[in-house]
Design a protein around this motif. Structure first.
Motif, PDB file in Angstrom:
ATOM      1  N   PRO A  40       0.827  -1.214   0.000  1.00  0.00           N
ATOM      2  CA  PRO A  40       0.000   0.000   0.000  1.00  0.00           C
ATOM      3  C   PRO A  40       0.865   1.270   0.000  1.00  0.00           C
ATOM      4  O   PRO A  40       0.590   2.216  -0.747  1.00  0.00           O
ATOM      5  CB  PRO A  40      -0.818  -0.126   1.293  1.00  0.00           C
ATOM      6  CG  PRO A  40      -0.875  -1.604   1.547  1.00  0.00           C
ATOM      7  CD  PRO A  40       0.481  -2.103   1.128  1.00  0.00           C
TER       8      PRO A  40
ATOM      9  N   ARG B  23      -4.455  -1.829  -0.159  1.00  0.00           N
ATOM     10  CA  ARG B  23      -4.697  -2.524   1.110  1.00  0.00           C
ATOM     11  C   ARG B  23      -5.911  -3.454   0.982  1.00  0.00           C
ATOM     12  O   ARG B  23      -5.855  -4.631   1.359  1.00  0.00           O
ATOM     13  CB  ARG B  23      -4.939  -1.505   2.239  1.00  0.00           C
ATOM     14  CG  ARG B  23      -5.153  -2.148   3.609  1.00  0.00           C
ATOM     15  CD  ARG B  23      -5.497  -1.134   4.692  1.00  0.00           C
ATOM     16  NE  ARG B  23      -6.753  -0.414   4.443  1.00  0.00           N
ATOM     17  CZ  ARG B  23      -7.976  -0.921   4.644  1.00  0.00           C
ATOM     18  NH1 ARG B  23      -8.098  -2.158   5.090  1.00  0.00           N
ATOM     19  NH2 ARG B  23      -9.063  -0.210   4.402  1.00  0.00           N
ATOM     20  N   ILE B  24      -6.970  -2.938   0.389  1.00  0.00           N
ATOM     21  CA  ILE B  24      -8.186  -3.739   0.224  1.00  0.00           C
ATOM     22  C   ILE B  24      -7.919  -4.948  -0.680  1.00  0.00           C
ATOM     23  O   ILE B  24      -8.331  -6.069  -0.389  1.00  0.00           O
ATOM     24  CB  ILE B  24      -9.334  -2.860  -0.343  1.00  0.00           C
ATOM     25  CG1 ILE B  24      -9.776  -1.855   0.719  1.00  0.00           C
ATOM     26  CG2 ILE B  24     -10.493  -3.716  -0.830  1.00  0.00           C
ATOM     27  CD1 ILE B  24     -10.717  -0.774   0.202  1.00  0.00           C
TER      28      ILE B  24
ATOM     29  N   GLY C 228       0.929   4.119  -3.036  1.00  0.00           N
ATOM     30  CA  GLY C 228       0.760   5.556  -2.821  1.00  0.00           C
ATOM     31  C   GLY C 228       1.867   6.347  -3.491  1.00  0.00           C
ATOM     32  O   GLY C 228       1.618   7.358  -4.165  1.00  0.00           O
TER      33      GLY C 228
ATOM     34  N   GLU D 148     -10.706  -5.209  -8.199  1.00  0.00           N
ATOM     35  CA  GLU D 148      -9.767  -4.559  -7.280  1.00  0.00           C
ATOM     36  C   GLU D 148      -8.635  -3.890  -8.047  1.00  0.00           C
ATOM     37  O   GLU D 148      -8.179  -2.809  -7.681  1.00  0.00           O
ATOM     38  CB  GLU D 148      -9.220  -5.600  -6.294  1.00  0.00           C
ATOM     39  CG  GLU D 148     -10.308  -6.169  -5.375  1.00  0.00           C
ATOM     40  CD  GLU D 148      -9.996  -7.545  -4.835  1.00  0.00           C
ATOM     41  OE1 GLU D 148     -10.952  -8.268  -4.476  1.00  0.00           O
ATOM     42  OE2 GLU D 148      -8.812  -7.920  -4.780  1.00  0.00           O
TER      43      GLU D 148
ATOM     44  N   LYS E  15      -3.609   8.645  -1.700  1.00  0.00           N
ATOM     45  CA  LYS E  15      -4.396   8.104  -0.586  1.00  0.00           C
ATOM     46  C   LYS E  15      -5.318   6.987  -1.093  1.00  0.00           C
ATOM     47  O   LYS E  15      -5.409   5.915  -0.477  1.00  0.00           O
ATOM     48  CB  LYS E  15      -5.216   9.235   0.041  1.00  0.00           C
ATOM     49  CG  LYS E  15      -5.921   8.858   1.320  1.00  0.00           C
ATOM     50  CD  LYS E  15      -6.410  10.121   2.058  1.00  0.00           C
ATOM     51  CE  LYS E  15      -7.267   9.765   3.261  1.00  0.00           C
ATOM     52  NZ  LYS E  15      -8.666   9.470   2.908  1.00  0.00           N
ATOM     53  N   ALA E  16      -5.980   7.238  -2.207  1.00  0.00           N
ATOM     54  CA  ALA E  16      -6.881   6.227  -2.785  1.00  0.00           C
ATOM     55  C   ALA E  16      -6.103   4.993  -3.232  1.00  0.00           C
ATOM     56  O   ALA E  16      -6.589   3.858  -3.113  1.00  0.00           O
ATOM     57  CB  ALA E  16      -7.661   6.829  -3.953  1.00  0.00           C
TER      58      ALA E  16
ATOM     59  N   ARG F  97      -3.264   3.840  -1.935  1.00  0.00           N
ATOM     60  CA  ARG F  97      -2.876   3.090  -0.726  1.00  0.00           C
ATOM     61  C   ARG F  97      -4.045   2.242  -0.246  1.00  0.00           C
ATOM     62  O   ARG F  97      -3.905   1.061   0.066  1.00  0.00           O
ATOM     63  CB  ARG F  97      -2.481   4.064   0.397  1.00  0.00           C
ATOM     64  CG  ARG F  97      -1.033   4.525   0.364  1.00  0.00           C
ATOM     65  CD  ARG F  97      -0.594   5.116   1.712  1.00  0.00           C
ATOM     66  NE  ARG F  97      -1.399   6.262   2.119  1.00  0.00           N
ATOM     67  CZ  ARG F  97      -1.159   7.531   1.744  1.00  0.00           C
ATOM     68  NH1 ARG F  97      -0.140   7.799   0.952  1.00  0.00           N
ATOM     69  NH2 ARG F  97      -1.935   8.523   2.156  1.00  0.00           N
ATOM     70  N   GLU F  98      -5.211   2.881  -0.202  1.00  0.00           N
ATOM     71  CA  GLU F  98      -6.418   2.208   0.277  1.00  0.00           C
ATOM     72  C   GLU F  98      -6.816   1.056  -0.657  1.00  0.00           C
ATOM     73  O   GLU F  98      -7.143  -0.043  -0.198  1.00  0.00           O
ATOM     74  CB  GLU F  98      -7.545   3.259   0.365  1.00  0.00           C
ATOM     75  CG  GLU F  98      -8.825   2.770   0.985  1.00  0.00           C
ATOM     76  CD  GLU F  98      -8.700   2.369   2.452  1.00  0.00           C
ATOM     77  OE1 GLU F  98      -7.602   2.519   3.033  1.00  0.00           O
ATOM     78  OE2 GLU F  98      -9.698   1.867   3.007  1.00  0.00           O
ATOM     79  N   ALA F  99      -6.770   1.306  -1.961  1.00  0.00           N
ATOM     80  CA  ALA F  99      -7.159   0.274  -2.933  1.00  0.00           C
ATOM     81  C   ALA F  99      -6.212  -0.929  -2.852  1.00  0.00           C
ATOM     82  O   ALA F  99      -6.640  -2.084  -2.949  1.00  0.00           O
ATOM     83  CB  ALA F  99      -7.157   0.855  -4.346  1.00  0.00           C
TER      84      ALA F  99
END
Ligand SMILES: [Zn+2]
Length: 231
Positions: free
Chosen positions: A106, A216-217, A110, A195, A209-210, A212-214
């Motif tokens: 993640p 991680r998910i 980013g 994903e 930020k998006a 990193r989040e994507a």
């Protein structure tokens, strides 16, 4: 006795691998495919003579292919015994691998988003696009090609993040070859596509930020999809 998965769909009709300049490559691909779709089971003995007969080729390309697969962690050579498919990763190793991925990927996604440009985005879209292509190809071939492309996709993101050590650390684990051997199931590939799209959207927007989040998910869901393999 294992049966061959031809390296390309046009050779599906014939059992022997066609002679070409790419013979060594074709033999490598055929054995790689068998390992990825568990046609050669983890830990199973791999006999050079059997492969020679099965593919109707000489020892040389078989040994070359097995040497290359050994470097990729998919095959293990034992002194005086010969080759075996690498054993399945253990549950402990799996947990360690996903912990490592969640720490590094993640963050790197980013950084890659922040450094994104049109050329890099095109590389990632191409890698993701190959995975989503749903043509008439044999499902087993699609699976093993997905495993390789997913590895390339993630490796490219790590490269664009600009930290060579992070990229090398993850590449050294041959993560995708090992996790895709945990099971051969359509779900593993289908769900990952959405994903990946979320990741591409974040990269296109240059949104760290998006991204990193994507990532991680994606990694958490990948872990959850594969966990039943240990039941
Ligand atoms: Zn992925």
């Amino acid at each position: 006795m294992i049966s061959p998965i031809p390296a390309d769909p046009s050779s599906l009709a014939s059992k022997a691998i066609p002679r070409s300049n790419g013979l060594a490559e074709d033999v490598y691909e055929a054995i790689f495919n068998q390992l990825m779709v568990l046609k050669i089971a983890p830990g199973a003995r791999i006999t050079v003579d059997n492969l020679v007969k099965e593919f109707n080729v000489s020892h040389t390309p078989i040994r070359e292919a097995l040497g290359r697969l050994e470097g990729e962690g998919l095959v293990v050579k034992q002194h005086l015994i010969g080759y075996r498919a690498a054993p399945q990763i253990t549950r402990e190793r799996f947990d360690e691998l996903y912990e490592l991925r969640l720490l590094l990927e993640p963050h790197a996604a980013g950084k890659a988003a922040a450094a994104m440009d049109a050329a890099k985005l095109a590389v990632l879209r191409e890698a993701a696009g190959v995975m989503s292509r749903d043509d008439d190809t044999d499902e087993r071939l699609r699976y093993s090609s997905f495993a390789r492309q997913d590895g390339l996709f993630h490796d490219s993101i790590m490269a664009f993040a600009g930290n060579g050590l992070i990229q090398e650390t993850l590449a050294f684990q041959h993560t995708h070859f090992h996790i895709f051997r945990l099971m051969f199931h359509r779900r593993v590939t289908e769900e990952a596509l959405d994903e990946h799209q979320a990741l591409l959207d974040a990269f296109a927007a240059g949104d760290a930020k998006a991204a990193r989040e994507a990532m991680r998910i994606h990694i958490e869901r990948s872990r959850d999809r594969l966990l039943p393999a240990f039941d």
